[in-house]
Design a protein around this motif. Structure first.
Motif, PDB file in Angstrom:
ATOM      1  N   LEU A  46       0.949  -1.243  -0.082  1.00 28.52           N
ATOM      2  CA  LEU A  46      -0.010  -0.115  -0.067  1.00 28.52           C
ATOM      3  C   LEU A  46       0.811   1.319  -0.019  1.00 28.52           C
ATOM      4  N   PRO A  47       0.466   2.596  -0.349  1.00 29.47           N
ATOM      5  CA  PRO A  47       1.206   3.708  -0.386  1.00 29.47           C
ATOM      6  C   PRO A  47       1.432   3.996   1.132  1.00 29.47           C
ATOM      7  N   LYS A  48       2.709   4.466   1.160  1.00 31.42           N
ATOM      8  CA  LYS A  48       3.384   4.737   2.527  1.00 31.42           C
ATOM      9  C   LYS A  48       2.404   5.707   3.391  1.00 31.42           C
ATOM     10  N   SER A  49       1.637   6.656   2.913  1.00 33.33           N
ATOM     11  CA  SER A  49       0.824   7.640   3.123  1.00 33.33           C
ATOM     12  C   SER A  49      -0.492   6.925   3.905  1.00 33.33           C
ATOM     13  N   THR A  50      -0.906   5.953   3.315  1.00 30.50           N
ATOM     14  CA  THR A  50      -1.871   5.254   3.544  1.00 30.50           C
ATOM     15  C   THR A  50      -1.741   4.226   4.901  1.00 30.50           C
ATOM     16  N   VAL A  51      -0.586   3.682   4.960  1.00 27.08           N
ATOM     17  CA  VAL A  51      -0.085   2.901   5.912  1.00 27.08           C
ATOM     18  C   VAL A  51       0.154   3.612   7.300  1.00 27.08           C
ATOM     19  N   TYR A  52       0.793   4.807   6.899  1.00 24.93           N
ATOM     20  CA  TYR A  52       1.082   5.690   8.031  1.00 24.93           C
ATOM     21  C   TYR A  52      -0.104   6.024   8.845  1.00 24.93           C
ATOM     22  N   ARG A  53      -1.303   6.470   8.033  1.00 26.99           N
ATOM     23  CA  ARG A  53      -2.334   7.064   8.481  1.00 26.99           C
ATOM     24  C   ARG A  53      -3.252   5.943   9.267  1.00 26.99           C
ATOM     25  N   LEU A  54      -3.156   4.620   8.537  1.00 33.52           N
ATOM     26  CA  LEU A  54      -3.762   3.456   9.632  1.00 33.52           C
ATOM     27  C   LEU A  54      -3.028   3.136  10.912  1.00 33.52           C
ATOM     28  N   LEU A  55      -1.783   3.065  10.723  1.00 37.80           N
ATOM     29  CA  LEU A  55      -0.726   3.067  11.736  1.00 37.80           C
ATOM     30  C   LEU A  55      -1.250   4.115  13.092  1.00 37.80           C
ATOM     31  N   SER A  56      -1.290   5.367  12.708  1.00 36.57           N
ATOM     32  CA  SER A  56      -1.677   6.376  13.755  1.00 36.57           C
ATOM     33  C   SER A  56      -3.048   6.145  14.165  1.00 36.57           C
ATOM     34  N   ASN A  57      -4.053   5.732  13.470  1.00 44.78           N
ATOM     35  CA  ASN A  57      -5.099   5.504  14.102  1.00 44.78           C
ATOM     36  C   ASN A  57      -5.380   4.178  15.034  1.00 44.78           C
ATOM     37  N   LEU A  58      -4.499   3.050  14.613  1.00 49.83           N
ATOM     38  CA  LEU A  58      -4.238   1.881  15.658  1.00 49.83           C
ATOM     39  C   LEU A  58      -3.470   2.471  16.792  1.00 49.83           C
ATOM     40  N   GLU A  59      -2.473   3.324  16.579  1.00 49.11           N
ATOM     41  CA  GLU A  59      -1.439   3.733  17.608  1.00 49.11           C
ATOM     42  C   GLU A  59      -2.528   4.322  18.740  1.00 49.11           C
ATOM     43  N   SER A  60      -3.468   5.229  18.166  1.00 46.50           N
ATOM     44  CA  SER A  60      -4.058   6.052  18.969  1.00 46.50           C
ATOM     45  C   SER A  60      -5.158   5.298  20.034  1.00 46.50           C
ATOM     46  N   ARG A  61      -5.739   4.073  19.402  1.00 46.51           N
ATOM     47  CA  ARG A  61      -6.559   3.186  20.083  1.00 46.51           C
ATOM     48  C   ARG A  61      -5.693   2.194  20.787  1.00 46.51           C
ATOM     49  N   GLY A  62      -4.501   2.278  20.753  1.00 42.88           N
ATOM     50  CA  GLY A  62      -3.857   1.196  21.669  1.00 42.88           C
ATOM     51  C   GLY A  62      -3.224  -0.077  21.216  1.00 42.88           C
ATOM     52  N   TYR A  63      -3.828  -0.322  19.821  1.00 45.16           N
ATOM     53  CA  TYR A  63      -3.659  -1.587  19.282  1.00 45.16           C
ATOM     54  C   TYR A  63      -2.331  -1.701  18.569  1.00 45.16           C
ATOM     55  N   VAL A  64      -1.468  -0.744  18.312  1.00 41.67           N
ATOM     56  CA  VAL A  64       0.018  -0.754  18.128  1.00 41.67           C
ATOM     57  C   VAL A  64       0.614   0.054  18.733  1.00 41.67           C
ATOM     58  N   ARG A  65       2.028  -0.052  18.907  1.00 38.81           N
ATOM     59  CA  ARG A  65       2.921   1.011  19.687  1.00 38.81           C
ATOM     60  C   ARG A  65       3.856   1.093  18.973  1.00 38.81           C
ATOM     61  N   CYS A  66       4.563   2.456  18.691  1.00 34.41           N
ATOM     62  CA  CYS A  66       5.665   3.033  17.969  1.00 34.41           C
ATOM     63  C   CYS A  66       6.656   3.133  19.191  1.00 34.41           C
ATOM     64  N   GLY A  67       7.871   2.624  18.858  1.00 34.22           N
ATOM     65  CA  GLY A  67       8.878   2.930  19.617  1.00 34.22           C
ATOM     66  C   GLY A  67       9.835   4.003  19.341  1.00 34.22           C
ATOM     67  N   ASN A  68      10.673   4.451  20.279  1.00 31.03           N
ATOM     68  CA  ASN A  68      11.216   5.385  20.009  1.00 31.03           C
ATOM     69  C   ASN A  68      12.365   5.449  18.599  1.00 31.03           C
ATOM     70  N   ASP A  69      12.514   4.238  18.215  1.00 25.34           N
ATOM     71  CA  ASP A  69      13.447   3.933  16.972  1.00 25.34           C
ATOM     72  C   ASP A  69      12.518   4.099  15.806  1.00 25.34           C
ATOM     73  N   GLY A  70      10.907   4.042  15.945  1.00 23.15           N
ATOM     74  CA  GLY A  70      10.057   4.132  14.841  1.00 23.15           C
ATOM     75  C   GLY A  70       9.547   2.842  14.290  1.00 23.15           C
ATOM     76  N   ARG A  71      10.005   1.749  15.228  1.00 22.24           N
ATOM     77  CA  ARG A  71       9.478   0.465  14.816  1.00 22.24           C
ATOM     78  C   ARG A  71       8.328   0.039  15.627  1.00 22.24           C
ATOM     79  N   TYR A  72       7.391  -0.880  15.169  1.00 23.15           N
ATOM     80  CA  TYR A  72       5.983  -0.528  15.541  1.00 23.15           C
ATOM     81  C   TYR A  72       5.878  -2.274  16.067  1.00 23.15           C
ATOM     82  N   THR A  73       5.285  -2.470  17.083  1.00 22.32           N
ATOM     83  CA  THR A  73       4.782  -3.704  17.641  1.00 22.32           C
ATOM     84  C   THR A  73       3.223  -3.741  18.242  1.00 22.32           C
TER      85      THR A  73
END
Length: 259
Positions: A39-66
């Motif tokens: 998918l486009p990077k902008s789309t993935v980033y937008r979805l990740l931001s929404n998931l992160e705001s709801r607590g479903y994913v976490r972005c570490g200080n190194d920019g990697r996701y868990t």
């Protein structure tokens, strides 16, 4: 119709992202996620931001996701509330038949005891707890059993956050008295509530461990003080209760010598 199609597509994309992160053995970069879901990077980033705001994913200080804490908590609750309930049920039935008293399965949730299963006593006068209801940790045998693996500092924090309401003349209302009680609980491997939550009720409880040796639940046998004495709990009910909880713990993968 168009709106529903877009919403479903967004959901599918979000689930694809969660699966990429969840199936990875290490934190994943935005670049790798983008490549994996195509998918486009902008789309993935937008979805990740929404998931992160709801607590479903976490972005570490190194920019990697868990995966985020919300998913981990949901997974834990599923294990405790469903699989564990299924495993523990036959043992609870036997304890109920043996004691003729109420048997409860509880887990620790938000510093309280959460009842996830219960079998009522067949007798007219009995102790009842509804599935889904909660109770305090400081004055219940279930609460003490659930805290058996906590450090003293962790217990103090729980007591501070939850409070120590005085329910009867026998309720422990100071951290010092509770920690002294917990030393006894750890030594004997089970906990008692002798009229601490209700002046007319007594209860004995033992913990259930998972394969890591962590306490994930506890089972209790409860009844009126007129029938369930301290001697009965210590000499007859506690040994049978510990046999049951140890068997459940071993079913969950705990080696016999771990606890």
């Amino acid at each position: 119709m168009r709106k529903n199609s877009v919403e479903v597509q967004a959901l599918q994309r979000a689930l694809d992202i969660l699966e990429v992160i969840g199936n990875s053995s290490s934190p994943v970069t935005l670049k790798n996620i983008t490549a994996m879901v195509d998918l486009p990077k902008s789309t993935v980033y937008r979805l990740l931001s929404n998931l992160e705001s709801r607590g479903y994913v976490r972005c570490g200080n190194d920019g990697r996701y868990t995966l985020g804490l919300k998913l981990l908590m949901m997974s834990q609750r599923m294990e405790q509330g469903f699989e564990l309930k299924h495993v523990a049920r036959p043992y609870m039935v036997k304890l109920n038949e043996l004691s003729k008293e109420s048997v409860h399965l509880g887990v620790l949730n938000n510093n309280k005891v959460l009842y996830v299963d219960t079998i009522d006593s067949p007798q007219v006068i009995r102790l009842v707890a509804e599935v889904g209801s909660t109770n305090a940790v400081h004055c219940t045998a279930l609460g003490k059993a659930l805290l058996i693996g906590h450090s003293d500092d962790a217990i103090k924090q729980v007591l501070h956050d939850a409070g120590m309401e005085k329910r009867t003349p026998y309720t422990l209302v100071t951290p010092e008295s509770f920690l002294a009680e917990m030393q006894i609980v750890r030594a004997q491997g089970y906990a008692l509530d002798v009229c601490e939550s209700n002046e007319h009720c007594c209860c004995v409880s033992a913990p259930i461990y998972n394969h890591h040796g962590d306490v994930v639940a506890a089972i209790s046998i409860s009844g009126p003080a007129s029938r369930v004495s301290r001697d009965l709990m210590k000499n007859e009910l506690a040994p049978k209760l510990k046999e049951a909880t140890q068997a459940i713990s071993q079913f969950l993968g705990l080696f016999p010598d771990r606890n």
